[in-house]
Design an enzyme around this catalytic site. Structure first.
Site, PDB file in Angstrom:
ATOM      1  N   GLY A  11       0.819  -1.211   0.000  1.00  0.00           N
ATOM      2  CA  GLY A  11       0.000   0.000   0.000  1.00  0.00           C
ATOM      3  C   GLY A  11       0.851   1.258   0.000  1.00  0.00           C
ATOM      4  O   GLY A  11       0.565   2.234  -0.728  1.00  0.00           O
ATOM      5  N   HIS A  12       1.927   1.237   0.785  1.00  0.00           N
ATOM      6  CA  HIS A  12       2.815   2.399   0.836  1.00  0.00           C
ATOM      7  C   HIS A  12       3.456   2.635  -0.536  1.00  0.00           C
ATOM      8  O   HIS A  12       3.603   3.792  -0.971  1.00  0.00           O
ATOM      9  CB  HIS A  12       3.871   2.155   1.928  1.00  0.00           C
ATOM     10  N   ASP A  32       9.473  -6.410  -5.916  1.00  0.00           N
ATOM     11  CA  ASP A  32       8.692  -6.897  -4.779  1.00  0.00           C
ATOM     12  C   ASP A  32       8.762  -8.425  -4.765  1.00  0.00           C
ATOM     13  O   ASP A  32       8.810  -9.060  -5.821  1.00  0.00           O
ATOM     14  CB  ASP A  32       7.232  -6.446  -4.898  1.00  0.00           C
ATOM     15  N   GLY A  65       7.597   0.094   4.803  1.00  0.00           N
ATOM     16  CA  GLY A  65       7.284   0.808   6.044  1.00  0.00           C
ATOM     17  C   GLY A  65       8.194   0.462   7.205  1.00  0.00           C
ATOM     18  O   GLY A  65       8.450   1.307   8.069  1.00  0.00           O
ATOM     19  N   HIS A 132       9.447  24.135  13.382  1.00  0.00           N
ATOM     20  CA  HIS A 132      10.785  24.696  13.152  1.00  0.00           C
ATOM     21  C   HIS A 132      11.879  23.984  13.957  1.00  0.00           C
ATOM     22  O   HIS A 132      11.639  23.476  15.046  1.00  0.00           O
ATOM     23  CB  HIS A 132      10.783  26.184  13.530  1.00  0.00           C
ATOM     24  N   HIS A 141       9.898   7.289  10.725  1.00  0.00           N
ATOM     25  CA  HIS A 141       8.597   7.383  10.058  1.00  0.00           C
ATOM     26  C   HIS A 141       7.667   8.219  10.941  1.00  0.00           C
ATOM     27  O   HIS A 141       7.401   7.851  12.078  1.00  0.00           O
ATOM     28  CB  HIS A 141       8.024   5.974   9.857  1.00  0.00           C
ATOM     29  N   ILE A 162       0.147   7.176  13.950  1.00  0.00           N
ATOM     30  CA  ILE A 162      -0.843   8.080  13.351  1.00  0.00           C
ATOM     31  C   ILE A 162      -1.484   8.986  14.421  1.00  0.00           C
ATOM     32  O   ILE A 162      -1.838   8.531  15.507  1.00  0.00           O
ATOM     33  CB  ILE A 162      -1.895   7.237  12.594  1.00  0.00           C
TER      34      ILE A 162
HETATM   35  C1  COA Z   1       1.477   0.704  19.693  1.00  0.00           C
HETATM   36  C2  COA Z   1       1.193  -0.472  18.788  1.00  0.00           C
HETATM   37  C3  COA Z   1       2.326  -0.634  17.770  1.00  0.00           C
HETATM   38  C4  COA Z   1       1.146  -1.680  19.722  1.00  0.00           C
HETATM   39  O1  COA Z   1       0.858  -2.820  19.018  1.00  0.00           O
HETATM   40  P1  COA Z   1       1.036  -4.234  19.767  1.00  0.00           P
HETATM   41  O2  COA Z   1       2.468  -4.403  20.161  1.00  0.00           O
HETATM   42  O3  COA Z   1       0.427  -5.249  18.861  1.00  0.00           O
HETATM   43  O4  COA Z   1       0.258  -4.056  21.120  1.00  0.00           O
HETATM   44  P2  COA Z   1      -1.177  -4.605  21.573  1.00  0.00           P
HETATM   45  O5  COA Z   1      -2.233  -4.317  20.527  1.00  0.00           O
HETATM   46  O6  COA Z   1      -0.995  -6.006  22.043  1.00  0.00           O
HETATM   47  O7  COA Z   1      -1.496  -3.656  22.809  1.00  0.00           O
HETATM   48  C5  COA Z   1      -0.772  -3.733  24.040  1.00  0.00           C
HETATM   49  C6  COA Z   1      -1.470  -2.846  25.041  1.00  0.00           C
HETATM   50  O8  COA Z   1      -1.285  -1.465  24.646  1.00  0.00           O
HETATM   51  C7  COA Z   1      -2.556  -0.846  24.416  1.00  0.00           C
HETATM   52  N1  COA Z   1      -2.407  -0.021  23.221  1.00  0.00           N
HETATM   53  C8  COA Z   1      -1.942  -0.413  22.008  1.00  0.00           C
HETATM   54  N2  COA Z   1      -1.898   0.640  21.170  1.00  0.00           N
HETATM   55  C9  COA Z   1      -2.356   1.691  21.857  1.00  0.00           C
HETATM   56  C10 COA Z   1      -2.534   3.047  21.513  1.00  0.00           C
HETATM   57  N3  COA Z   1      -2.229   3.499  20.298  1.00  0.00           N
HETATM   58  N4  COA Z   1      -2.995   3.896  22.470  1.00  0.00           N
HETATM   59  C11 COA Z   1      -3.288   3.438  23.716  1.00  0.00           C
HETATM   60  N5  COA Z   1      -3.132   2.149  24.095  1.00  0.00           N
HETATM   61  C12 COA Z   1      -2.672   1.291  23.165  1.00  0.00           C
HETATM   62  C13 COA Z   1      -3.534  -1.991  24.179  1.00  0.00           C
HETATM   63  O9  COA Z   1      -4.864  -1.605  24.505  1.00  0.00           O
HETATM   64  C14 COA Z   1      -2.989  -3.030  25.108  1.00  0.00           C
HETATM   65  O10 COA Z   1      -3.353  -2.703  26.436  1.00  0.00           O
HETATM   66  P3  COA Z   1      -3.743  -3.862  27.524  1.00  0.00           P
HETATM   67  O11 COA Z   1      -2.465  -4.663  27.675  1.00  0.00           O
HETATM   68  O12 COA Z   1      -4.124  -3.068  28.724  1.00  0.00           O
HETATM   69  O13 COA Z   1      -4.840  -4.649  26.891  1.00  0.00           O
HETATM   70  C15 COA Z   1      -0.128  -0.314  17.967  1.00  0.00           C
HETATM   71  O14 COA Z   1      -1.274  -0.510  18.813  1.00  0.00           O
HETATM   72  C16 COA Z   1      -0.270   1.068  17.338  1.00  0.00           C
HETATM   73  O15 COA Z   1      -0.825   2.030  17.910  1.00  0.00           O
HETATM   74  N6  COA Z   1       0.270   1.183  16.124  1.00  0.00           N
HETATM   75  C17 COA Z   1       0.320   2.428  15.383  1.00  0.00           C
HETATM   76  C18 COA Z   1      -0.309   2.229  14.007  1.00  0.00           C
HETATM   77  C19 COA Z   1      -0.118   3.414  13.117  1.00  0.00           C
HETATM   78  O16 COA Z   1       0.128   4.529  13.537  1.00  0.00           O
HETATM   79  N7  COA Z   1      -0.227   3.181  11.826  1.00  0.00           N
HETATM   80  C20 COA Z   1       0.040   4.203  10.834  1.00  0.00           C
HETATM   81  C21 COA Z   1       0.598   3.543   9.609  1.00  0.00           C
HETATM   82  S1  COA Z   1       1.039   4.705   8.394  1.00  0.00           S
END
Ligand code: COA
Length: 202
Positions: A11-12, A32, A65, A132, A141, A162
């Protein structure tokens, strides 16, 4: 203009191809490991086939990514003397008082304000802002809609999720992940995954 080879047809990669087209590339192909075609563009080989390209006649951009994987492939291309390009969508505002490294993509509607330095191989994703005097190290990223206030330093390979916000005058070390919607209000000294408002390490 050289043919542009986009590495990574996910997708990216689709978005990167659009930005490349916007930058004037009409001859765009992909490498790819899984896909054969993407949005009408040909996939001409696998990623390992970068070995077969020499430094002449092609430009390269990596559309993967994963920050560490992007770094590894970019280093391979640099070692071969390949021409890595910087792609900046025309709708982005990038102050003339900034530096942007090779292999970095700046996506539509992003803003990079004066005095900021963006390293090599970064993804400055859709609609994010970097104010700035920030220093964004190589292979970072910044995800869509994230906001980085003034005079922030972000270490190598860190991923800002995000919609995150980072207040001004903050230093963040390398190899961090900030989950979606993170709010960073203090320096981060230890690599790891952080979530929440304000962030906590998980
Ligand atoms: C942070 C992140 C990477 C963690 O993923 P993970 O390692 O699979 O973690 P899990 O989903 O198992 O979550 C672990 C714990 O953190 C919490 N958590 C995960 N992401 C969170 C977030 N963004 N904000 C608050 N809490 C979050 C979960 O609720 C869980 O809590 P619990 O243990 O109390 O149930 C993912 O949730 C995330 O936010 N990714 C960002 C995606 C993004 O920005 N994409 C843009 C692409 S361009």
């Amino acid at each position: 203009m050289n043919e542009l080879i986009v590495i990574g047809a996910g997708g990216h990669g689709k978005v990167v191809a659009d930005i490349a087209y916007n930058n004037g590339y009409t001859n765009i192909s992909f490498l790819d490991d899984y896909k054969k075609e993407i949005n009408g563009y040909k996939v001409i080989g696998k990623i390992k086939d970068i070995e077969n390209f020499d430094s002449k006649g092609y430009d390269f951009i990596i559309a993967i990514g994963n920050n560490a994987v992007r770094e590894k492939i970019q280093n391979q291309l640099k070692d071969k003397g390949c021409n890595l390009v910087t792609l900046i969508h025309e709708s982005a505002f990038v102050s003339k008082y900034t530096e942007v490294g090779k292999g970095t993509v700046i996506m539509p509607n992003s803003v990079i304000n004066a005095g900021s330095k963006i390293g090599e191989g970064c993804i400055i994703n859709t609609g994010c802002t970097i104010d700035h005097d920030c220093t964004i190290q190589n292979y970072v990223h910044i995800s869509p809609g994230a906001h980085v206030a003034g005079t922030v330093e972000i270490g190598k390979r860190t991923w800002v999720g995000i919609g995150s916000s980072i207040i001004n005058n903050i230093k963040i070390c390398e190899d961090c992940i900030f989950g979606a919607g993170s709010v960073v209000i203090k320096d981060i000294f230890n690599s790891g995954t952080y979530v929440g408002m304000p962030v906590r390490k998980i």
